[in-house]
Design an enzyme around this catalytic site. Structure first.
Site, PDB file in Angstrom:
ATOM      1  CG  ASP A 901      32.573 -23.172 -30.126  1.00 28.85           C
ATOM      2  OD1 ASP A 901      32.820 -22.535 -31.171  1.00 28.85           O
ATOM      3  OD2 ASP A 901      32.053 -22.668 -29.124  1.00 28.85           O
ATOM      4  CE  LYS A 970      35.819 -25.305 -20.669  1.00 30.25           C
ATOM      5  NZ  LYS A 970      34.625 -24.451 -20.866  1.00 30.25           N
ATOM      6  CG  ASP A1180      39.152 -24.689 -31.005  1.00 31.73           C
ATOM      7  OD1 ASP A1180      38.876 -23.492 -30.787  1.00 31.73           O
ATOM      8  OD2 ASP A1180      39.353 -25.517 -30.102  1.00 31.73           O
TER       9      ASP A1180
END
Length: 1423
Positions: A901, A970, A1180
């Site tokens: 990742d 986050k 991604d």
């Protein structure tokens, strides 16, 4: 008078051009009639005519691939060709100074009313009705369409002739099937009528050949002679020889007959007739032998298919238990089971991939085509089984499924009656409103049969209601659109199957009668090349049918829905409360009601309560069969709609309705080879084979059938503590609070049920595929991001789905693979911020937990359930435990996908673009001993900011001190780069604060929403500090995007000038009846905005892989469509719709980054495939075998470096300068400046007005660009607002920059006034949020949150002051205070002046000192 074609004295080259030009190459669609077996679709898609006929030896692209395709400046075709040895994973060079530019030359015709024959007034709808009439054999209706087109004179002569040829083709075919003198006379009369209407039509060989074929059916020799002579005389001998006699229309016998009637067309003297006949006989014998061989091959295939039947029949029951159905038994789940029923006959362990490829493809084709047929068969079988048991299906039964057969039969009968009514309406001379409607939708429903139409209507209606919430019903507009789309898709599938059969038959016939290989004609001087050229001119280029228009879809869908409402009944059995006897009552299954929504009456379909109860238990999948994983590798992508599934046409690009421009650009890019790398990348993703992880599936199935909640699987019967209902005597506010709490609980209960139903489908599909190798075909969105097409079960699913996925191909672990398997375990457990060695140690330290999870997953210590991704953790435990069981674990053949990742991949791209060294360090672009964590870094900056505020005795800092964690920041950091706004970010932070500190409001005395606003400001400020270069690039992207959205291209300027000089003089087309959404602006102060509303440009750019990206955000118009149910206001998307400038501007930076990460993924996939690696991706997150992780990581770094080693931003600037060259844009300058005062004085003197000012500036710019020095001098002497601006602002740019609060990283915004300001700007933009589909991003955010409007900026302490004010003031007082402040400051408000300036772009921001090549040694770039 019919013009004769050029004489035979022309040179062969000119003759070839005449032959090629006498008939345009138009799109083709299938036909149930016709000599050639295909019909031209419509001329509305034709925009360019090739002046040079393509070589017949090359496969030509479909015409839509070249629609509007123009080359401006030097295109890629002028660049040095890529060598054959250039790897696919290398970036291809292209010139940004010569971007692909598509001009849509489709003419917008003035719309007319439906005439008394029932022919629509919209030209595009006329074409569709014409095609449909030919398809179903209603030739008299097709003739009426042709007549109206001729009367309106809106179709170019060559296109009209092609339409006439299609009609003639169908008429001749009908004549051959049923010979009749009157039918032959109709053909000749139709031609003479066309000739005599005064239009100069370029009649070519195709028309003459069809007329000759009709003439040869005459039984009177003199009549035949007269007609043949007449038609051959229309063309010179040379042209006739090259066109008429080289078509596939006339057979050898017919050619011979024509030659007998007109001797000058006879065979050459040096050809012996006996020899010629003998050659023909030999050729026919050869063709017959080939056909017999083909039949033998087909028979052998059939026999081989029969021979595998024993393999597909298991005498023993499956060892895998059935999936326990969520109380939805029957319709939805049974439909899934029926769809995958072919797998139930396959014994455990038998993999379809072991069969020959031809048989695999046959099974896949059956799977794709099994949808409607499976439903019909299932309804019929269940009805028959109930009848055998003596049960009455009309009575109250526990399953909706038992009623569907009766619904289908009743609806089928109603549709047959409807077709009779359509025929009567077409024949009646004086038509009422219902007759006119039937005349429009009739040809379309005739293309299917009533049985299939009934099934499609029922399935689509129930699925639409189930997906939207059965208890709420569905609006008529959305429901009829849903029905019509599926009916259209089903009709296309049927037509495609018919076309394949027709092609095979046509090929067989043409091979039997093909004398052209030896036939040469007298007086023919053309070379073999010209003969081939003539042949190629008659090749019918086929393409997909044009999609139905909104009006046609609405009318077809309304007709089908109305028929269902009339026929669908539900029988209820209830007990009489008095007599206690059972009472049977028939009630409509659905009701059409009008509901008030947002102050408007909306037509809604509400299911009967009994139906709602059944639908809640039995959710309906949405045409599931055509979107299951494939059991054979997907077909490679070769064109826009050719690739992936074998039978179902799926576009390579995911488009919303009406997004024509992106399709045009994509097809033009395909035509010139710009999409080759994207196509190959999708093929790589699609050919990755998968299989179900059996051990994990068995555990999951045990959990599911137990009905308990485990991990993310919801319970079968969730238990909620319902609060007691307050007494009726209590305060009404208490009752309202109780109702609100009950509603929250019910919503949660409903959400869990829906979640479980969806999982039910997934598990049933997984069970069916448990022993199979399967594949996920992929396509892309408009930014180039790849997605698997099967929506229900794919590797992009939730944790439980990813836990079920294994690569079909295994590879030995090796030393490296074993290490990465352990690292992967730590990652999915949540221990992913440690070093790689620490993660490996984590796995080693938990070996006993791993073994316990494998040996006793549900009754042991359940260590795996504590993981961040428990099901993926369990899958890794099984894999690692199996490897450790071996004496040498490195020899274990692993199938588990290992994930790598990126660290906030969007920020990685931004850091590379901006050259931010500090930012690059935080996202692991710089080598380090440990992985950097950008979320923790931002959290530290936020904590520092709060501590600084705490020193100033700030009350918000006191409340949040010690409460900021990585988790709080986050999601906001992750989504900031993708366009999250202050409003969306505040929601994210509020959710985290409330989850972590549910009592924070009571403890601090400050509302949690205000604290979230305070924290969000600090997060945004930290982001702008850490990524300064990225912040500057976002500003620049927003500025250039804003200018483009307010620009007029040279083509638009020319169109504007023509409209101004037209008799209407208002810049609009005559007769236009589509209105723009939003409030019209009638004030003279908004004249420039009116111009822009008609001519705004969308933002377009090219990705590193040369894929064009066209942002789809436009403000669509509306149109009132009359149907048999009610009048509906429908959205009509058009390419000419003005762009939604707000969304274009906000979406540009995040979409640009998405296009870069999409390019990175495709390049990586291509390189991995070249190296023999198995590759999969979830945006991604990149997956491969454990043993190949090191190789894949090197590929990922290399691809990223290659992309960012180029000047990405500089190339974008050059492309924009070339793409929008010579455009003018509407700039704003402050009225207090000197240049503004001079412009105002000039305007007072000249009094031109905005429109004439624009034309004046257009003329000035054209003179300045002239090659004539005198014109240039005249341009320099002209005075305009732009020339005054250039004179007085030469030292600096005085234009007002774009409002970029919605665009940039670290955007700070206030807390209140959001709704007020948002509502005001929405009125100005004419946009309603609900009109756009919500697009969910991978982080769970929706587009309306990502692109929400922003309140005003807040810098420094002004934000804290306002938060304090909000805390201490009630809403009413605050509103009053701000209203007064707004009035008081009215005199100080800034005013701006609009002027048209040449479009130039600001300089590119200076890049930082980060060198992307240092990434090569970064271990934690992806980890």
């Amino acid at each position: 008078m019919l013009p004769r074609t050029a004489s035979a004295t022309r040179t062969p080259h000119l003759n070839r051009l005449v032959s090629a030009g006498s008939r345009r190459v138009l799109p083709r669609c299938s036909s149930s009639l016709g000599i050639r077996g295909s019909l031209a679709a419509t001329p509305r898609l034709l925009s360019t005519i090739t002046t040079q006929q393509p070589s017949p030896l090359k496969r030509q692209p479909a015409p839509r691939a070249t629609v509007g395709f123009e080359r401006h400046l030097a295109t890629v075709l002028d660049e040095p060709a890529q060598t054959a040895t250039t790897p696919l994973y290398e970036l291809r060079s292209f010139s940004p100074q010569a971007p692909l530019t598509v001009r849509d030359h489709t003419k917008v015709y003035a719309k007319q009313r439906v005439n008394y024959h029932g022919i629509p007034g919209d030209v595009n709808e006329m074409f569709l009705v014409f095609e449909a009439c030919l398809q179903v054999g209603r030739l008299e209706r097709a003739a009426q369409v042709l007549k109206r087109l001729a009367n309106l004179d809106v179709v170019p002569p060559a296109d009209y002739l092609d339409l006439f040829n299609q009609y003639l083709d169908a008429k001749v075919s009908q004549l051959l099937q049923e010979p009749d003198v009157d039918k032959a006379d109709d053909i000749h009369k139709a031609f003479e009528t066309m000739v005599s209407d005064g239009r100069e039509l370029p009649v070519g060989g195709e028309t003459v050949a069809l007329l000759l074929k009709a003439s040869l059916t005459s039984t009177d020799p003199e009549t035949m002679q007269r007609y043949v002579t007449r038609y051959l005389s229309l063309l010179p001998t040379q042209i006739a020889l090259e066109t008429v006699f080289n078509t596939e229309i006339l057979t050898y016998e017919e050619l011979t007959k024509v030659a007998e009637l007109c001797p000058k067309y006879n065979m050459p003297d040096n050809v012996d007739p006996d020899t010629f006949a003998q050659q023909q006989q030999q050729q026919q014998q050869q063709q017959q032998q080939q056909q017999e061989q083909q039949q033998q091959q087909d028979t052998s295939i059939d026999q081989s298919e029969v021979s595998i039947e024993p393999l597909l029949t298991s005498s023993e029951p499956s060892a895998i238990p059935e999936v326990l159905g969520t109380p939805q038994k029957g319709f939805g789940l049974q439909f899934v089971k029926r769809t995958v029923s072919m797998f139930k006959d396959i014994p455990d362990g038998f993999d379809i991939s072991t069969l020959p490829m031809s048989q695999q493809r046959e099974i896949q084709s059956k799977l794709e085509k099994d949808c409607v047929d499976a439903s019909l068969a299932r309804w019929r079988e269940e009805n028959e089984s109930l009848q055998k048991m003596g049960l009455n299906t009309s009575l109250d039964t526990p399953s909706l499924n038992s009623r569907l057969y009766q619904w289908q039969k009743d609806l089928e009968t109603r549709l047959r009656t409807m077709l009779v009514e359509v025929e009567k309406s077409e024949m009646v001379s004086k038509k009422n409103k219902d007759d006119l409607d039937r005349c429009i939708y009739g040809p379309f429903i005739r293309q299917s049969n009533p049985e299939r139409l009934a099934a499609v209507t029922i399935i689509s209606t129930l699925s639409s209601l189930a997906m939207g919430g059965a208890h709420k019903g569905s609006t008529i507009a959305s429901l009829i659109t849903h029905i019509a789309k599926f009916a259209e898709e089903d009709i296309r599938v049927q037509k495609a199957e018919a076309l394949i059969s027709k092609r095979n038959l046509r090929k067989a016939k043409s091979k039997q009668h093909n004398p052209r290989s030896v036939l040469r004609f007298k007086n023919s001087t053309a070379s073999a090349g010209s003969s081939d050229m003539a042949d190629s001119n008659n090749v019918a280029v086929e393409m997909d049918d044009e999609a139905w228009t909104t009006t046609i879809r609405t009318k077809v869908g309304a007709a089908l829905l109305s028929a269902l409402l009339d026929t669908a009944k539900i029988t209820l059995v209830r007990e009489d409360p008095v007599t206690k006897t059972l009472i049977t009552q028939n009630q409509p299954a659905f009701s059409h009601v009008m509901q008030l929504r947002k102050g408007k009456k909306i037509g809604t379909i509400i299911p009967n309560k009994a139906v709602v109860e059944l639908l809640v238990r039995e959710p309906v999948p949405d045409f599931l069969a055509r979107h299951l994983p494939m059991v054979t590798p997907p077909d490679p992508w070769v064109s826009f709609e050719k690739g992936a599934y074998l039978e179902t046409k799926t576009p390579v690009l995911r488009l919303k309705n009406g997004e024509r421009e992106q399709r045009l650009y994509t097809e033009a890019a395909i035509a010139r080879g710009d999409m080759d790398q994207v196509f190959k990348g999708l093929d790589v993703l699609g050919k990755t084979g998968w299989k179900i992880n059996s051990p994990v599936f068995k555990v999951m199935l045990d959990v599911w059938n137990s009905g308990k909640q485990v991990a993310n699987i919801p319970p079968l019967d969730p238990i909620f503590d319902l609060p007691p209902e307050p007494a009726s005597t209590e305060d009404p506010t208490v009752k309202r609070a109780w109702l609100k709490e009950i509603k929250v609980i019910e919503n949660e209960r409903s959400g869990l049920h829906s979640q479980r139903c969806f999982m039910n489908f997934q598990l049933e599909i997984a069970r069916a595929y448990r022993d199979q190798t399967f594949y996920f075909p992929h396509n892309v969105d408009f930014r180039g991001r790849a997605y698997p097409i099967p929506p229900y079960l794919n590797h992009m699913g939730a944790d439980h789905v990813r836990g079920l996925m294994l690569f079909a191909k295994g590879k030995p672990l090796g030393e490296s693979g074993l290490r990465w398997l352990k690292v992967h375990l730590a990652n999915v457990y949540g221990f992913d911020k440690a070093s790689l060695q620490e993660r490996q140690d984590f796995a080693d330290e938990n070996i006993e937990n791993i073994r316990d999870s494998v040996n006793n997953p549900l009754n042991g210590n359940q260590w795996w359930l504590q993981a961040e991704d428990p099901w993926q953790c369990l899958a890794t435990c099984f894999e690692l435990a199996a490897a450790l069981e071996l004496e040498d674990p490195t020899k274990y053949v692993s199938h588990l996908p290992i994930h790598q990742d990126g660290t906030c991949n969007g920020l990685q791209h931004y850091a590379a673009l901006g050259g931010d060294t500090w930012g690059a360090q935080q996202v692991n672009l710089v080598p380090g001993d440990r992985p950097a964590d950008v979320y923790s870094a931002v959290a530290k900056l936020v904590i520092k900011g709060i501590e600084d505020d705490l020193a100033k005795d700030n009350e918000f800092a006191k409340a949040m001190h010690g409460k900021i964690t990585r988790k709080v920041v986050k999601q906001t950091v992750m989504t900031n780069v993708y366009g999250v706004t202050y409003v969306g970010a505040r929601k994210q932070v509020l959710k985290q604060i409330e989850a972590a500190y549910p009592n924070i409001t009571a403890e601090s005395g400050i509302e949690a929403a205000l604290l979230a606003s305070y924290v969000t400001q600090h997060i945004f400020r930290a982001m702008s500090t850490m990524f300064k270069g990225a912040h500057d690039i976002q500003n620049w992207l927003g500025e250039i995007g804003g200018r483009v959205c307010r620009a007029l291209t040279p083509e638009q300027l020319d169109e504007f000038e023509r409209s101004e000089r037209s008799p209407h003089g208002d810049g609009t087309a005559s007769g236009e009846n589509i209105t723009l959404a939003g409030n019209p602006r009638k004030s003279s102060a908004h004249k420039n905005d009116e111009i822009l509303n008609n001519f705004q440009s969308t933002i377009i750019w090219t990705t590193p892989l040369r894929m064009p990206v066209v942002q789809p955000y436009r403000k669509h118009g509306t149109k009132t469509v009359s149907t048999c149910m009610q009048d509906l206001v429908m959205t009509i998307p058009e390419r000419s719709d003005p762009v939604n400038r707000r969304k274009q501007l906000q979406a540009f930076p995040p979409n640009f980054i998405h296009s870069l990460d999409a390019s990175h993924m495709i390049l990586s996939a291509l390189h991995c495939d070249e190296l023999g690696l198995t590759f999969a991706a979830v945006h991604d997150s990149f997956w491969t075998h454990a043993s190949d992780i090191d190789s894949m990581n090197a590929v990922l770094r290399d691809a990223f470096i290659r992309i960012h080693s180029e000047d990405v931003i500089g190339r974008l600037a050059a492309e924009f300068q070339a793409r929008y060259k010579n455009s003018l844009y509407l700039a704003k300058i402050e009225t207090g400046t000197k240049v503004a005062q001079e412009i105002q004085r000039w305007r007072v003197r000249n009094k031109l007005g905005p429109r004439k000012e624009l034309l004046l500036e257009k003329e000035r710019q054209e003179l300045l660009r002239s090659s004539n020095p005198e014109d240039v001098e005249r341009g320099k002497k002209m005075i305009s607002p732009a020339s005054l601006y250039e004179l007085y602002s030469s030292a600096e740019d005085l234009t007002v920059p774009e409002d970029l609060k919605e665009v940039t990283i670290g955007n700070l915004a206030g807390v209140e006034e959001t709704k007020v300001r948002r509502g005001r700007e929405m009125d100005e933009e004419g946009e309603v949020d609900g009109s756009e589909e919500a697009v969910e991003h991978e982080d769970g955010m929706h587009e309306d949150e990502m692109l929400a409007d922003e309140p005003r900026d807040m810098d420094g302490n002004s934000g804290l002051d306002e938060l304090s004010e909000l805390r201490n003031t009630n809403h009413f007082a605050l509103s009053q205070k701000r209203a007064k402040a707004s009035i008081a400051s009215g005199g100080k408000q800034k005013h701006y002046l609009d002027i048209w300036l040449p479009l130039v772009f600001p300089p590119i921001p200076e890049k930082g000192d980060f060198d992307v090549r240092s990434l090569k040694d970064s271990t934690y770039f992806f980890s």
